[in-house]
Design an enzyme around this catalytic site. Structure first.
Site, PDB file in Angstrom:
ATOM      1  N   SER A   1     -52.793  67.034 113.763  1.00 30.12           N
ATOM      2  CA  SER A   1     -52.955  66.324 115.043  1.00 30.12           C
ATOM      3  C   SER A   1     -52.202  65.004 114.969  1.00 30.12           C
ATOM      4  O   SER A   1     -51.986  64.469 113.874  1.00 30.12           O
ATOM      5  CB  SER A   1     -54.445  66.047 115.276  1.00 30.12           C
ATOM      6  OG  SER A   1     -54.615  65.154 116.365  1.00 30.12           O
TER       7      SER A   1
ATOM      8  N   TYR B   1     -62.769  63.237 113.310  1.00 31.30           N
ATOM      9  CA  TYR B   1     -61.702  64.196 113.630  1.00 31.30           C
ATOM     10  C   TYR B   1     -60.364  63.669 113.112  1.00 31.30           C
ATOM     11  O   TYR B   1     -59.619  64.393 112.436  1.00 31.30           O
ATOM     12  CB  TYR B   1     -61.652  64.429 115.142  1.00 31.30           C
ATOM     13  CG  TYR B   1     -60.557  65.364 115.578  1.00 31.30           C
ATOM     14  CD1 TYR B   1     -60.726  66.740 115.501  1.00 31.30           C
ATOM     15  CD2 TYR B   1     -59.339  64.876 116.060  1.00 31.30           C
ATOM     16  CE1 TYR B   1     -59.706  67.610 115.891  1.00 31.30           C
ATOM     17  CE2 TYR B   1     -58.326  65.726 116.456  1.00 31.30           C
ATOM     18  CZ  TYR B   1     -58.518  67.097 116.372  1.00 31.30           C
ATOM     19  OH  TYR B   1     -57.510  67.947 116.741  1.00 31.30           O
TER      20      TYR B   1
HETATM   21  N1  LIG Z   1     -55.732  71.236 122.029  1.00 33.86           N
HETATM   22  C1  LIG Z   1     -55.160  70.117 121.610  1.00 33.86           C
HETATM   23  O1  LIG Z   1     -54.762  69.254 122.425  1.00 33.86           O
HETATM   24  C2  LIG Z   1     -54.973  69.872 120.134  1.00 33.86           C
HETATM   25  C3  LIG Z   1     -54.255  68.719 119.743  1.00 33.86           C
HETATM   26  C4  LIG Z   1     -54.063  68.485 118.381  1.00 33.86           C
HETATM   27  C5  LIG Z   1     -54.569  69.373 117.437  1.00 33.86           C
HETATM   28  N2  LIG Z   1     -55.270  70.480 117.845  1.00 33.86           N
HETATM   29  C6  LIG Z   1     -55.770  71.388 116.806  1.00 33.86           C
HETATM   30  O2  LIG Z   1     -55.404  72.722 117.125  1.00 33.86           O
HETATM   31  C7  LIG Z   1     -56.364  73.633 116.601  1.00 33.86           C
HETATM   32  C8  LIG Z   1     -56.816  74.586 117.704  1.00 33.86           C
HETATM   33  O3  LIG Z   1     -57.486  73.835 118.706  1.00 33.86           O
HETATM   34  P1  LIG Z   1     -57.709  74.327 120.203  1.00 33.86           P
HETATM   35  O4  LIG Z   1     -57.339  73.188 121.050  1.00 33.86           O
HETATM   36  O5  LIG Z   1     -57.109  75.660 120.408  1.00 33.86           O
HETATM   37  O6  LIG Z   1     -59.295  74.396 120.244  1.00 33.86           O
HETATM   38  P2  LIG Z   1     -60.346  75.539 120.682  1.00 33.86           P
HETATM   39  O7  LIG Z   1     -59.891  76.354 121.814  1.00 33.86           O
HETATM   40  O8  LIG Z   1     -61.636  74.808 120.738  1.00 33.86           O
HETATM   41  O9  LIG Z   1     -60.310  76.497 119.426  1.00 33.86           O
HETATM   42  C9  LIG Z   1     -60.892  76.185 118.214  1.00 33.86           C
HETATM   43  C10 LIG Z   1     -61.179  77.497 117.534  1.00 33.86           C
HETATM   44  O10 LIG Z   1     -61.742  77.222 116.237  1.00 33.86           O
HETATM   45  C11 LIG Z   1     -62.819  78.116 116.028  1.00 33.86           C
HETATM   46  N3  LIG Z   1     -63.773  77.508 115.117  1.00 33.86           N
HETATM   47  C12 LIG Z   1     -64.393  76.312 115.251  1.00 33.86           C
HETATM   48  N4  LIG Z   1     -65.232  76.107 114.228  1.00 33.86           N
HETATM   49  C13 LIG Z   1     -65.131  77.199 113.420  1.00 33.86           C
HETATM   50  C14 LIG Z   1     -65.754  77.591 112.221  1.00 33.86           C
HETATM   51  N5  LIG Z   1     -66.653  76.801 111.606  1.00 33.86           N
HETATM   52  N6  LIG Z   1     -65.415  78.778 111.663  1.00 33.86           N
HETATM   53  C15 LIG Z   1     -64.510  79.593 112.279  1.00 33.86           C
HETATM   54  N7  LIG Z   1     -63.893  79.269 113.421  1.00 33.86           N
HETATM   55  C16 LIG Z   1     -64.206  78.095 113.992  1.00 33.86           C
HETATM   56  C17 LIG Z   1     -63.416  78.340 117.421  1.00 33.86           C
HETATM   57  O11 LIG Z   1     -64.082  79.578 117.498  1.00 33.86           O
HETATM   58  P3  LIG Z   1     -65.683  79.717 117.376  1.00 33.86           P
HETATM   59  O12 LIG Z   1     -66.281  78.577 118.157  1.00 33.86           O
HETATM   60  O13 LIG Z   1     -65.972  81.047 117.942  1.00 33.86           O
HETATM   61  O14 LIG Z   1     -65.984  79.635 115.911  1.00 33.86           O
HETATM   62  C18 LIG Z   1     -62.184  78.349 118.302  1.00 33.86           C
HETATM   63  O15 LIG Z   1     -61.659  79.653 118.433  1.00 33.86           O
HETATM   64  C19 LIG Z   1     -57.494  72.777 116.026  1.00 33.86           C
HETATM   65  O16 LIG Z   1     -57.342  72.649 114.632  1.00 33.86           O
HETATM   66  C20 LIG Z   1     -57.280  71.435 116.697  1.00 33.86           C
HETATM   67  O17 LIG Z   1     -57.808  70.374 115.938  1.00 33.86           O
HETATM   68  C21 LIG Z   1     -55.484  70.748 119.171  1.00 33.86           C
END
Ligand SMILES: NC(=O)c1ccc[n+]([C@@H]2O[C@H](COP(=O)([O-])OP(=O)(O)OC[C@H]3O[C@@H](n4cnc5c(N)ncnc54)[C@H](OP(=O)(O)O)[C@@H]3O)[C@@H](O)[C@H]2O)c1
Length: 248
Positions: free
Chosen positions: A148, A161
């Site tokens: 991130s 985070y």
């Molecule tokens: N979206 C952004 O703007 C952004 C920016 C910078 C970085 N990121 C990073 O990108 C990655 C994906 O994020 P996203 O935005 O796509 O978020 P998201 O839609 O909330 O997806 C997160 C995923 O992680 C899974 N997860 C969470 N805790 C878990 C656990 N303990 N064990 C297994 N699976 C788990 C969730 O599934 P379950 O709840 O079913 O477990 C969900 O499918 C993350 O690492 C995030 O920090 C995102």
């Protein structure tokens, strides 16, 4: 900046995407199947994993569990190994949680520990469990850790985070150096603000339609999987998805 990329061919090869049931993880899992891979998607909610799997019937397998559970990771490794003769081409450590948007002074300790448990220990546990399979596939196997912007520059109220993503950047560098001559590349990928549930939770005041979609992250993954990003002198990169997005 858009670097020339030789599209990777993952026909007959395997990939694991944690958090592949939703958001960025789902888009990356679908892109990996487009390259020919069979993909295991890992997460806690069976329903969203099944939804992802239904988009590429037979090419995506749901695997339900918590990434920070070492027994789960071992069972995942056994499942993939049995299906692939012990090899894995790609691991995307994408699962993550946001935790509260609160000042560090007020940050609840149990939330701090949960964010680190998932975002840091989860990456470490899954990588360790799957490393023998990645080494069997090498040279050419790749680990991609989702980072991130606040994992490089800390900002107020991003709390545990932000600190957890600094740790992901650190784990990426240490793994990359330790595996430098092994044929397994390890990279960090900062998607930047992306239209997902996590971003909406982090910034409820923002209009999601102004943000890139999870699919816009795919070209940066393709770069990290390409020969241009492989090898002892290229492992350990920390890239921004924005630099690879296709602008219309
Ligand atoms: N979206 C952004 O703007 C952004 C920016 C910078 C970085 N990121 C990073 O990108 C990655 C994906 O994020 P996203 O935005 O796509 O978020 P998201 O839609 O909330 O997806 C997160 C995923 O992680 C899974 N997860 C969470 N805790 C878990 C656990 N303990 N064990 C297994 N699976 C788990 C969730 O599934 P379950 O709840 O079913 O477990 C969900 O499918 C993350 O690492 C995030 O920090 C995102």
């Amino acid at each position: 900046m858009s670097k020339p990329v030789t599209p990777p061919d993952l026909s007959g090869r395997a990939a694991v995407v944690t958090g592949g049931g939703s958001g960025i993880g789902r888009a990356l899992a679908l892109a990996l199947t487009d390259l020919g891979a069979t993909v295991w998607v890992v997460g806690r909610r069976r329903s969203v994993l099944l939804e992802t799997a239904s988009l590429r019937s037979g090419q995506i397998h749901p695997f339900v569990g918590d990434v920070a559970d070492a027994a789960l990771a071992e069972s995942l490794a056994s499942t993939v190994a049995e299906a692939t003769d012990g090899t894995l081409a790609v691991l995307v450590n994408n699962a993550g949680v946001l935790g509260p948007r609160a000042p560090l002074l007020d940050y609840p300790q149990e939330d701090f520990e949960e964010v680190f448990r998932v975002n840091v220990f989860g990456v470490s546990i899954v990588t360790r469990a799957l490393l023998p399979l990645l080494l069997s596939e090498a040279p050419g196997s790749v680990v991609v850790n989702l980072s991130s912007g606040v994992g490089r520059v800390g900002r107020a109220q991003w709390g545990a985070y932000a600190a957890s993503k600094f740790a992901v950047e650190g784990l990426t560098q240490v793994w990359a150096d330790e595996l430098r001559t092994s044929g397994v590349s390890v990279h960090a990928l900062n998607p930047g603000a992306t239209r997902t549930a996590m971003r909406a939770e982090a910034k409820p005041e923002e209009d999601p339609s102004t943000l890139p979609t999870p699919t816009d992250i795919v070209p940066s993954l393709l770069y990290l999987l390409s020969p241009e990003a492989a090898g002892p002198s290229r492992t350990g990169q920390s890239i921004d998805a924005r630099d690879f997005m296709v602008t219309s």
